[in-house]
Design a protein around this motif. Structure first.
Motif, PDB file in Angstrom:
ATOM      1  N   TYR A 109       1.069  -1.118  -0.086  1.00 53.86           N
ATOM      2  CA  TYR A 109       0.170  -0.124  -0.061  1.00 53.86           C
ATOM      3  C   TYR A 109       0.983   1.226   0.157  1.00 53.86           C
ATOM      4  N   LEU A 159      -9.247  -4.152   2.482  1.00 58.69           N
ATOM      5  CA  LEU A 159      -9.458  -3.060   3.684  1.00 58.69           C
ATOM      6  C   LEU A 159      -8.936  -1.761   3.660  1.00 58.69           C
ATOM      7  N   ARG A 160      -7.614  -1.767   3.319  1.00 62.51           N
ATOM      8  CA  ARG A 160      -6.890  -0.470   3.268  1.00 62.51           C
ATOM      9  C   ARG A 160      -7.419   0.385   2.110  1.00 62.51           C
ATOM     10  N   ALA A 217     -10.391   0.253   0.831  1.00 63.94           N
ATOM     11  CA  ALA A 217     -11.926   0.871   1.294  1.00 63.94           C
ATOM     12  C   ALA A 217     -11.719   1.872   2.338  1.00 63.94           C
ATOM     13  N   GLU A 218     -10.729   1.804   3.249  1.00 62.88           N
ATOM     14  CA  GLU A 218     -10.534   2.877   4.338  1.00 62.88           C
ATOM     15  C   GLU A 218     -10.145   4.069   3.333  1.00 62.88           C
ATOM     16  N   ARG A 219      -9.338   3.970   2.700  1.00 68.31           N
ATOM     17  CA  ARG A 219      -8.786   5.204   1.838  1.00 68.31           C
ATOM     18  C   ARG A 219      -9.914   5.871   1.298  1.00 68.31           C
ATOM     19  N   ARG A 220     -10.612   5.093   0.544  1.00 71.26           N
ATOM     20  CA  ARG A 220     -11.927   5.606  -0.374  1.00 71.26           C
ATOM     21  C   ARG A 220     -12.914   6.264   0.832  1.00 71.26           C
ATOM     22  N   GLY A 221     -13.064   5.639   1.845  1.00 64.89           N
ATOM     23  CA  GLY A 221     -14.057   6.057   2.919  1.00 64.89           C
ATOM     24  C   GLY A 221     -13.748   7.326   3.274  1.00 64.89           C
ATOM     25  N   ARG A 222     -12.250   7.594   3.694  1.00 63.79           N
ATOM     26  CA  ARG A 222     -11.841   8.736   4.231  1.00 63.79           C
ATOM     27  C   ARG A 222     -11.908   9.867   3.217  1.00 63.79           C
TER      28      ARG A 222
END
Length: 77
Positions: free
Chosen positions: A16, A52-53, A55-60
């Motif tokens: 990542y 997960l990483r 998706a977290e970036r997109r959500g953030r």
């Protein structure tokens, strides 16, 4: 197995970071194929951690944009 998840997560963290550094947004796919040749179980754990990483970036990114929009809407004119 804890070792499997630990190794997969550590590798996904490194991949990542390299993706962010280089801009290569498909690096994780090539790494997953290399892993899968020896261990499909490790490949799936790696891909899960990567998803997960990502998706977290997109959500953030979405959250940051929405928060900026909401703050701008509340700002006195």
């Amino acid at each position: 197995m804890a070792l499997l998840e630990d190794l997969a997560d550590a590798l996904s963290g490194d991949v990542y970071a390299a993706m962010q550094e280089t801009g290569d947004d498909r690096l994780h796919e090539r790494v997953a194929k290399a892993i899968g040749a020896l261990s499909p179980t490790m490949e799936e754990a790696f891909l899960t951690s990567m998803r997960l990483r990502l998706a977290e970036r997109r959500g953030r990114q979405y959250f940051d944009g929405e928060l900026a929009r909401l703050r701008a809407a509340r700002a006195p004119s």
